[in-house]
Motif scaffolding. Structure first.
Motif, PDB file in Angstrom:
ATOM      1  N   VAL A 297      -1.139  -0.050 -20.005  1.00  0.00           N
ATOM      2  CA  VAL A 297      -0.235  -1.224 -20.001  1.00  0.00           C
ATOM      3  C   VAL A 297       0.646  -1.270 -18.747  1.00  0.00           C
ATOM      4  O   VAL A 297       1.541  -2.098 -18.641  1.00  0.00           O
ATOM      5  CB  VAL A 297       0.673  -1.259 -21.264  1.00  0.00           C
ATOM      6  N   SER A 298       0.373  -0.369 -17.800  1.00  0.00           N
ATOM      7  CA  SER A 298       1.272  -0.235 -16.644  1.00  0.00           C
ATOM      8  C   SER A 298       0.973  -1.240 -15.539  1.00  0.00           C
ATOM      9  O   SER A 298       1.794  -1.451 -14.654  1.00  0.00           O
ATOM     10  CB  SER A 298       1.148   1.170 -16.049  1.00  0.00           C
ATOM     11  N   GLY A 299      -0.224  -1.841 -15.575  1.00  0.00           N
ATOM     12  CA  GLY A 299      -0.612  -2.743 -14.488  1.00  0.00           C
ATOM     13  C   GLY A 299      -1.366  -1.998 -13.394  1.00  0.00           C
ATOM     14  O   GLY A 299      -1.819  -2.611 -12.433  1.00  0.00           O
ATOM     15  N   GLY A 300      -1.468  -0.678 -13.528  1.00  0.00           N
ATOM     16  CA  GLY A 300      -2.186   0.122 -12.534  1.00  0.00           C
ATOM     17  C   GLY A 300      -1.234   0.783 -11.547  1.00  0.00           C
ATOM     18  O   GLY A 300      -0.088   0.349 -11.374  1.00  0.00           O
ATOM     19  N   GLN A 301      -1.718   1.832 -10.901  1.00  0.00           N
ATOM     20  CA  GLN A 301      -0.862   2.659 -10.036  1.00  0.00           C
ATOM     21  C   GLN A 301      -0.117   1.843  -8.981  1.00  0.00           C
ATOM     22  O   GLN A 301       1.070   2.056  -8.733  1.00  0.00           O
ATOM     23  CB  GLN A 301      -1.699   3.747  -9.357  1.00  0.00           C
ATOM     24  N   LEU A 302      -0.802   0.867  -8.353  1.00  0.00           N
ATOM     25  CA  LEU A 302      -0.171   0.141  -7.248  1.00  0.00           C
ATOM     26  C   LEU A 302       0.949  -0.777  -7.730  1.00  0.00           C
ATOM     27  O   LEU A 302       1.948  -0.957  -7.038  1.00  0.00           O
ATOM     28  CB  LEU A 302      -1.219  -0.676  -6.474  1.00  0.00           C
ATOM     29  N   ARG A 303       0.786  -1.337  -8.954  1.00  0.00           N
ATOM     30  CA  ARG A 303       1.844  -2.213  -9.481  1.00  0.00           C
ATOM     31  C   ARG A 303       2.949  -1.407 -10.162  1.00  0.00           C
ATOM     32  O   ARG A 303       4.080  -1.852 -10.271  1.00  0.00           O
ATOM     33  CB  ARG A 303       1.273  -3.200 -10.506  1.00  0.00           C
ATOM     34  N   ASP A 304       2.580  -0.227 -10.630  1.00  0.00           N
ATOM     35  CA  ASP A 304       3.529   0.549 -11.442  1.00  0.00           C
ATOM     36  C   ASP A 304       4.311   1.564 -10.604  1.00  0.00           C
ATOM     37  O   ASP A 304       5.537   1.619 -10.669  1.00  0.00           O
ATOM     38  CB  ASP A 304       2.733   1.284 -12.537  1.00  0.00           C
TER      39      ASP A 304
ATOM     40  N   GLU B 279       0.079  -7.352   6.595  1.00  0.00           N
ATOM     41  CA  GLU B 279      -1.314  -6.949   6.349  1.00  0.00           C
ATOM     42  C   GLU B 279      -1.320  -5.617   5.634  1.00  0.00           C
ATOM     43  O   GLU B 279      -0.486  -4.757   5.915  1.00  0.00           O
ATOM     44  CB  GLU B 279      -2.060  -6.834   7.691  1.00  0.00           C
ATOM     45  N   VAL B 280      -2.268  -5.448   4.709  1.00  0.00           N
ATOM     46  CA  VAL B 280      -2.329  -4.211   3.936  1.00  0.00           C
ATOM     47  C   VAL B 280      -3.784  -3.743   3.814  1.00  0.00           C
ATOM     48  O   VAL B 280      -4.693  -4.552   3.682  1.00  0.00           O
ATOM     49  CB  VAL B 280      -1.661  -4.411   2.537  1.00  0.00           C
ATOM     50  N   TYR B 281      -3.938  -2.433   3.911  1.00  0.00           N
ATOM     51  CA  TYR B 281      -5.250  -1.829   3.657  1.00  0.00           C
ATOM     52  C   TYR B 281      -5.042  -0.665   2.687  1.00  0.00           C
ATOM     53  O   TYR B 281      -4.148   0.167   2.886  1.00  0.00           O
ATOM     54  CB  TYR B 281      -5.881  -1.301   4.959  1.00  0.00           C
TER      55      TYR B 281
ATOM     56  N   ALA C  90      -3.548   7.188  -4.007  1.00  0.00           N
ATOM     57  CA  ALA C  90      -3.618   5.982  -3.169  1.00  0.00           C
ATOM     58  C   ALA C  90      -3.027   6.232  -1.796  1.00  0.00           C
ATOM     59  O   ALA C  90      -1.995   6.893  -1.647  1.00  0.00           O
ATOM     60  CB  ALA C  90      -2.854   4.838  -3.841  1.00  0.00           C
ATOM     61  N   LEU C  91      -3.694   5.702  -0.798  1.00  0.00           N
ATOM     62  CA  LEU C  91      -3.137   5.607   0.555  1.00  0.00           C
ATOM     63  C   LEU C  91      -3.085   4.129   0.898  1.00  0.00           C
ATOM     64  O   LEU C  91      -4.103   3.442   0.822  1.00  0.00           O
ATOM     65  CB  LEU C  91      -4.033   6.305   1.574  1.00  0.00           C
ATOM     66  N   VAL C  92      -1.892   3.660   1.255  1.00  0.00           N
ATOM     67  CA  VAL C  92      -1.731   2.246   1.606  1.00  0.00           C
ATOM     68  C   VAL C  92      -1.188   2.181   3.020  1.00  0.00           C
ATOM     69  O   VAL C  92      -0.176   2.815   3.332  1.00  0.00           O
ATOM     70  CB  VAL C  92      -0.745   1.545   0.641  1.00  0.00           C
ATOM     71  N   MET C  93      -1.889   1.441   3.874  1.00  0.00           N
ATOM     72  CA  MET C  93      -1.419   1.243   5.253  1.00  0.00           C
ATOM     73  C   MET C  93      -1.045  -0.214   5.435  1.00  0.00           C
ATOM     74  O   MET C  93      -1.799  -1.091   4.982  1.00  0.00           O
ATOM     75  CB  MET C  93      -2.514   1.611   6.232  1.00  0.00           C
TER      76      MET C  93
ATOM     77  N   ALA D 211      -2.686  -5.375  -1.980  1.00  0.00           N
ATOM     78  CA  ALA D 211      -3.189  -3.987  -1.921  1.00  0.00           C
ATOM     79  C   ALA D 211      -4.376  -3.817  -2.865  1.00  0.00           C
ATOM     80  O   ALA D 211      -5.353  -3.134  -2.535  1.00  0.00           O
ATOM     81  CB  ALA D 211      -2.065  -3.015  -2.273  1.00  0.00           C
ATOM     82  N   TYR D 212      -4.313  -4.460  -4.037  1.00  0.00           N
ATOM     83  CA  TYR D 212      -5.457  -4.395  -4.962  1.00  0.00           C
ATOM     84  C   TYR D 212      -6.673  -5.105  -4.384  1.00  0.00           C
ATOM     85  O   TYR D 212      -7.800  -4.623  -4.502  1.00  0.00           O
ATOM     86  CB  TYR D 212      -5.096  -4.990  -6.325  1.00  0.00           C
ATOM     87  N   GLN D 213      -6.412  -6.247  -3.775  1.00  0.00           N
ATOM     88  CA  GLN D 213      -7.527  -7.004  -3.180  1.00  0.00           C
ATOM     89  C   GLN D 213      -8.203  -6.148  -2.108  1.00  0.00           C
ATOM     90  O   GLN D 213      -9.428  -6.102  -2.014  1.00  0.00           O
ATOM     91  CB  GLN D 213      -6.964  -8.283  -2.570  1.00  0.00           C
TER      92      GLN D 213
END
Ligand SMILES: NC(=O)c1ccc[n+]([C@@H]2O[C@H](COP(=O)([O-])OP(=O)(O)OC[C@H]3O[C@@H](n4cnc5c(N)ncnc54)[C@H](O)[C@@H]3O)[C@@H](O)[C@H]2O)c1
Length: 334
Positions: free
Chosen positions: A163-170, A189-191, A211-214, A317-319
């Motif tokens: 129910v968290s929305g996933g790691q990137l949203r939570d 811009e995000v990768y 997760a690694l987000v650039m 980021a999810y996209q």
């Protein structure tokens, strides 16, 4: 005296209830939770009234502000009701699991002069606040790399993951907000690169745990966020603001800064057991800032609009995760 009504008597609801209850200029008067037993237990501890129907809170002239601390999938409806009732709001992050529901609340809030604060608690960590203030005051020149790290200590329960929305949203959403707040500009811009390395059950639930987000900022500076749901050595969180004339670091924290040096080894204290222990103090600072701002002090709070911005970074980021491509971030506003 600000009289608060609380929605959600779960983990974080109890934390905020305690801080409101202990505040000299605030009082927790009403608690609502679909789990009536949880509401009763918490109310008994702070001398609040258990409410059976949430509409009674919105209709009450004895409630000055609401704290929305229920599960994420309930936030939009409660936000909408509180906005219609014109009650100042403290709402836990993220705004909702679904971006269309987030946008509907944004449309409702547009043009209203109502304080709606999002629970970006990291902004109230004393070290992060100092680092942000000193960078923005120009102490180290122009930003080149912003590095935000948060790891561990162990994955949440699968029931929470679902129910968290996933790691990137939570989880990562805190660092999406910090990135824009520290840099003073929002990424364009995000990768994202993500993996499930900690618990296969998280992957089976459709989520990632590493997760690694650039991200790229309009100024050309770069942001890197690294998040893991596990760290075998305790909870590890830190920030580096690397700029043209130096670096500001809000380093990893241990339980104590005292080290013992003896022949053949150096011993130091362990890391905090969890994220909550690491940032516990910031929750009290946050509630204090919110109460003081409601009493008219000019304090910059994380707003609903900051929450919308962070949530749009999470969506991009999810996209990127799904397409394995860099994605432009569009900041929709109503
Ligand atoms: N800012 C932070 O650092 C931070 C930390 C933890 C959690 N959170 C956020 O706080 C929220 C709650 O997390 P938690 O860990 O306390 O979860 P939790 O599962 O411990 O508690 C959620 C509570 O909400 C109640 N609830 C469910 N539907 C409800 C409704 N319609 N009305 C009222 N209550 C309802 C549940 O019965 C439960 O008691 C989540 O959105 C989470 O992302 C933020």
């Amino acid at each position: 005296m600000i009289r608060f009504a609380l929605f959600g008597a779960g983990f974080i609801g109890k934390v905020h209830a305690k801080n409101i209850h202990n505040h000299p200029n605030a009082k927790l008067t009403h608690v609502y939770d679909v789990n009536v037993e949880a509401a009763q237990q918490l109310s008994a501890q702070v001398g609040a009234t258990v409410v059976a129907n949430p509409d009674d809170i919105f209709a009450s002239a004895d409630v000055d502000a609401v704290a929305i601390c229920s599960s994420t999938n309930t936030h939009s409806d409660l936000l909408a009701a509180a906005i219609r009732a014109n009650k100042p709001i403290f709402c836990e992050k993220p705004i909702d699991l679904n971006i269309e529901r987030v946008k509907a609340v944004a449309t409702l809030l547009k043009g209203k002069d109502l304080p709606v604060v999002m629970g970006f608690s990291r902004r109230f960590d004393a070290d992060y606040a100092e680092a942000q203030r000193r960078y923005r005051a120009g102490e180290i020149g122009k930003l080149e790399i912003l590095q935000l790290t948060a790891r561990g200590p162990k994955p949440p329960a699968i029931s929470y993951v679902k129910v968290s929305g996933g790691q990137l949203r939570d989880q990562t959403i805190h660092y999406f907000d910090l990135a824009a707040w520290i840099a003073g500009e929002a990424p364009t811009e995000v990768y994202t690169s993500g993996a499930c390395l900690v618990d296969p059950a998280i992957g089976e639930a459709g989520d990632i745990d590493t997760a690694l987000v650039m991200m790229k900022l309009p100024s050309g500076a770069l942001v890197q966020i690294d998040n893991s749901r596990r760290a075998a050595y305790g909870y590890d969180e830190r920030i580096e603001i690397f700029a043209s004339e130096g670096m500001l670091e809000a380093g990893r924290k241990q339980l104590s800064d005292v080290r013992k040096y003896v022949n053949g080894r150096v011993e130091s204290a362990a890391m905090h057991a969890g994220w909550f222990e690491r940032i516990e103090v910031s929750f009290g600072t946050f509630i204090d800032a919110f109460v003081r701002s409601l009493h008219g002090e000019a304090i910059t709070m994380p707003t609903f609009w900051d929450g919308l911005r962070a949530q749009q970074m999470a969506e991009a980021a999810y996209q990127s995760l799904q397409t394995n491509q860099p994605v432009k971030v569009d900041y929709w506003l109503p």
